[in-house]
Motif scaffolding. Structure first.
Motif, PDB file in Angstrom:
ATOM      1  N   ILE A 223      11.223   5.189  -6.432  1.00 50.07           N
ATOM      2  CA  ILE A 223      10.585   4.677  -5.220  1.00 50.07           C
ATOM      3  C   ILE A 223      11.475   4.920  -4.006  1.00 50.07           C
ATOM      4  N   ALA A 224      12.782   4.670  -4.178  1.00 45.10           N
ATOM      5  CA  ALA A 224      13.719   4.895  -3.075  1.00 45.10           C
ATOM      6  C   ALA A 224      13.735   6.357  -2.656  1.00 45.10           C
ATOM      7  N   ALA A 225      13.666   7.280  -3.635  1.00 49.02           N
ATOM      8  CA  ALA A 225      13.675   8.709  -3.318  1.00 49.02           C
ATOM      9  C   ALA A 225      12.428   9.109  -2.532  1.00 49.02           C
ATOM     10  N   ILE A 226      11.285   8.537  -2.892  1.00 48.42           N
ATOM     11  CA  ILE A 226      10.045   8.835  -2.164  1.00 48.42           C
ATOM     12  C   ILE A 226      10.159   8.351  -0.721  1.00 48.42           C
ATOM     13  N   ALA A 227      10.632   7.122  -0.543  1.00 49.65           N
ATOM     14  CA  ALA A 227      10.752   6.560   0.814  1.00 49.65           C
ATOM     15  C   ALA A 227      11.778   7.329   1.637  1.00 49.65           C
ATOM     16  N   HIS A 228      12.872   7.726   1.005  1.00 48.59           N
ATOM     17  CA  HIS A 228      13.949   8.417   1.730  1.00 48.59           C
ATOM     18  C   HIS A 228      13.482   9.729   2.333  1.00 48.59           C
ATOM     19  N   ALA A 265       2.151   4.496  13.262  1.00 50.70           N
ATOM     20  CA  ALA A 265       3.016   3.754  12.351  1.00 50.70           C
ATOM     21  C   ALA A 265       2.246   3.318  11.104  1.00 50.70           C
ATOM     22  N   HIS A 266       1.026   2.871  11.307  1.00 52.81           N
ATOM     23  CA  HIS A 266       0.196   2.457  10.171  1.00 52.81           C
ATOM     24  C   HIS A 266      -0.074   3.629   9.246  1.00 52.81           C
ATOM     25  N   ASP A 267      -0.390   4.790   9.802  1.00 49.44           N
ATOM     26  CA  ASP A 267      -0.700   5.962   8.982  1.00 49.44           C
ATOM     27  C   ASP A 267       0.500   6.378   8.125  1.00 49.44           C
ATOM     28  N   ILE A 268       1.706   6.283   8.690  1.00 44.95           N
ATOM     29  CA  ILE A 268       2.911   6.635   7.923  1.00 44.95           C
ATOM     30  C   ILE A 268       3.087   5.665   6.749  1.00 44.95           C
ATOM     31  N   GLY A 269       2.946   4.376   7.036  1.00 47.44           N
ATOM     32  CA  GLY A 269       3.100   3.378   5.978  1.00 47.44           C
ATOM     33  C   GLY A 269       2.034   3.504   4.902  1.00 47.44           C
ATOM     34  N   ALA A 270       0.785   3.751   5.321  1.00 43.57           N
ATOM     35  CA  ALA A 270      -0.305   3.865   4.358  1.00 43.57           C
ATOM     36  C   ALA A 270      -0.121   5.089   3.462  1.00 43.57           C
ATOM     37  N   LEU A 272       2.722   6.543   2.706  1.00 47.75           N
ATOM     38  CA  LEU A 272       3.845   6.269   1.806  1.00 47.75           C
ATOM     39  C   LEU A 272       3.404   5.374   0.651  1.00 47.75           C
ATOM     40  N   LYS A 273       2.608   4.378   0.945  1.00 51.28           N
ATOM     41  CA  LYS A 273       2.112   3.479  -0.103  1.00 51.28           C
ATOM     42  C   LYS A 273       1.291   4.260  -1.130  1.00 51.28           C
ATOM     43  N   ARG A 274       0.420   5.154  -0.652  1.00 53.00           N
ATOM     44  CA  ARG A 274      -0.392   5.952  -1.578  1.00 53.00           C
ATOM     45  C   ARG A 274       0.486   6.821  -2.467  1.00 53.00           C
ATOM     46  N   ALA A 275       1.560   7.368  -1.888  1.00 50.79           N
ATOM     47  CA  ALA A 275       2.455   8.228  -2.660  1.00 50.79           C
ATOM     48  C   ALA A 275       3.167   7.438  -3.761  1.00 50.79           C
ATOM     49  N   ILE A 276       3.583   6.226  -3.439  1.00 48.96           N
ATOM     50  CA  ILE A 276       4.265   5.392  -4.442  1.00 48.96           C
ATOM     51  C   ILE A 276       3.303   5.005  -5.562  1.00 48.96           C
ATOM     52  N   VAL A 277       2.080   4.625  -5.192  1.00 48.16           N
ATOM     53  CA  VAL A 277       1.088   4.245  -6.202  1.00 48.16           C
ATOM     54  C   VAL A 277       0.706   5.444  -7.062  1.00 48.16           C
ATOM     55  N   PRO A 281       1.293   4.276 -11.068  1.00 48.49           N
ATOM     56  CA  PRO A 281      -0.078   3.753 -10.916  1.00 48.49           C
ATOM     57  C   PRO A 281      -0.213   2.242 -11.059  1.00 48.49           C
ATOM     58  N   GLN A 282       0.720   1.589 -11.761  1.00 44.92           N
ATOM     59  CA  GLN A 282       0.609   0.141 -11.927  1.00 44.92           C
ATOM     60  C   GLN A 282       1.365  -0.632 -10.842  1.00 44.92           C
ATOM     61  N   ALA A 283       1.763   0.065  -9.777  1.00 45.34           N
ATOM     62  CA  ALA A 283       2.513  -0.587  -8.706  1.00 45.34           C
ATOM     63  C   ALA A 283       1.572  -1.262  -7.703  1.00 45.34           C
ATOM     64  N   ASP A 284       1.966  -2.443  -7.277  1.00 50.82           N
ATOM     65  CA  ASP A 284       1.294  -3.161  -6.193  1.00 50.82           C
ATOM     66  C   ASP A 284       2.300  -3.181  -5.034  1.00 50.82           C
ATOM     67  N   VAL A 285       2.010  -2.437  -3.960  1.00 51.58           N
ATOM     68  CA  VAL A 285       3.016  -2.135  -2.943  1.00 51.58           C
ATOM     69  C   VAL A 285       2.695  -2.832  -1.620  1.00 51.58           C
ATOM     70  N   ILE A 286       3.703  -3.498  -1.070  1.00 50.82           N
ATOM     71  CA  ILE A 286       3.619  -4.063   0.279  1.00 50.82           C
ATOM     72  C   ILE A 286       4.727  -3.426   1.111  1.00 50.82           C
ATOM     73  N   ILE A 287       4.342  -2.803   2.242  1.00 51.59           N
ATOM     74  CA  ILE A 287       5.302  -2.122   3.106  1.00 51.59           C
ATOM     75  C   ILE A 287       5.363  -2.822   4.460  1.00 51.59           C
ATOM     76  N   HIS A 288       6.571  -3.205   4.873  1.00 49.52           N
ATOM     77  CA  HIS A 288       6.796  -3.816   6.178  1.00 49.52           C
ATOM     78  C   HIS A 288       7.386  -2.743   7.115  1.00 49.52           C
ATOM     79  N   LYS A 289       6.958  -2.752   8.346  1.00 48.41           N
ATOM     80  CA  LYS A 289       7.377  -1.744   9.311  1.00 48.41           C
ATOM     81  C   LYS A 289       8.307  -2.375  10.345  1.00 48.41           C
ATOM     82  N   ASP A 290       9.510  -1.804  10.439  1.00 49.64           N
ATOM     83  CA  ASP A 290      10.511  -2.270  11.409  1.00 49.64           C
ATOM     84  C   ASP A 290      10.856  -1.124  12.368  1.00 49.64           C
ATOM     85  N   VAL A 291      11.381  -1.503  13.541  1.00 49.66           N
ATOM     86  CA  VAL A 291      11.757  -0.494  14.545  1.00 49.66           C
ATOM     87  C   VAL A 291      13.139   0.067  14.206  1.00 49.66           C
TER      88      VAL A 291
END
Length: 294
Positions: A223-228, A265-270, A272-277, A281-291
């Motif tokens: 997950i960290a590698a995907i986000a990075h 910002a929303h599109d980037i987070g959404a 990323l969430k799709r990529a992690i899921v 596939p069994q992941a339930d993902v909540i992403i918080h957006k900071d500046v």
């Protein structure tokens, strides 16, 4: 992400097959024990009786865990799988202890009981082994496909049941042809040790999940590698995970440029969430957006 409809049907089918198989095995082995008096058959019968209780509880847990989230259980009901698995482990521990004590007492007895009707007992145990092998194959297929913890734990019980079943066949044969009745108790002791080992693994895994232990290291690193490497993400922090049943709950803070629009910002987070899921596939993902502050 909850199980799909197909995965729920597969999990339920594995639970129903387990209950039906355990019921049949208990009936067959009870008759074989009555005919032979072999402790190794008794050990296998006890294991199957435990499997029946566990399988019934597991089926209830599978059906309950599949319920969608509601007002009282906002994160779903998947922890029912871990509660069932922990209960399974405790039952197996007690059964293994009882079998081990009985085997030791019989080994220490100056006049161990004679076994009888070994041929009929062997036939029943061979049939039991074939039935068990078929169930293990189906449970393995379901567990690999859905990742259901209850099905995987139940499969482990039946894998552990194969050795005492095969051991009972060996003990009956050696007793019939060579008069080696002590082999019966030795096989029962080995079966008890295997049950204790399996119960420890299942119980520890369920306990860790109930205590909100993090997902396995390889999952967290993935997950960290995907986000990075995700486009638009300047950094991330506070990656936290926990498991419940087959689900993985993920909380992640990502750092984004502060001068972009909320939509961007929303599109980037959404995305990323799709990529992690997609990766888990069994992941339930909540992403918080900071500046991002540099």
């Amino acid at each position: 992400m909850a199980y799909s409809d197909q995965e729920q049907r597969m999990n339920a089918s594995a639970g129903l097959a387990s209950v039906g198989t355990a019921s049949l095995l208990v009936a067959l082995k009870a008759w074989a024990l009555w005919q032979t008096g072999a402790l190794s058959v008794g050990a296998s019968l006890a294991d199957s009786a435990v499997d029946l209780v566990i399988s019934a509880a597991g089926l209830v847990a599978i059906l309950y865990a599949a319920k969608p989230a509601d007002d009282d259980h906002a994160f779903g009901h998947s922890s029912a799988e871990d509660l069932a698995a922990l209960g399974q482990a405790l039952i197996v521990l007690g059964s293994a202890a009882a079998i081990g004590i009985a085997a030791i007492r019989r080994l220490l007895s100056p006049t161990p009981p004679e076994l009888a009707a070994q041929g009929a007992g062997i036939a029943v145990m061979i049939a039991s082994a074939l039935i068990t092998a078929a169930l293990i194959w189906w449970q393995g297929r379901v567990a690999r496909s859905t990742g259901n913890k209850v099905v995987a734990a139940d499969r482990l019980h039946y894998v552990g049941d194969l050795l005492p079943t095969l051991g009972a066949i060996l003990a009956l044969w050696l007793s019939h042809d060579f008069g080696w009745s002590d082999v019966d108790s030795i096989v029962a002791l080995i079966a008890a040790a295997i049950m204790l080992s399996g119960a420890g693994k299942i119980g520890l895994g369920a306990w860790n999940a109930l205590m909100d232990r993090a997902a396995p290291d390889d999952v967290v690193e993935g997950i960290a590698a995907i986000a990075h490497d995700w486009p638009g993400v300047r950094g991330f922090h506070d990656l936290k995970t926990r498991t419940a049943g087959a689900q993985i709950f993920v909380n992640l803070h990502i750092e984004l440029d502060g001068d972009q629009t909320l939509t961007e910002a929303h599109d980037i987070g959404a995305a990323l969430k799709r990529a992690i899921v997609e990766a888990y596939p069994q992941a339930d993902v909540i992403i918080h957006k900071d500046v991002y502050h540099g």
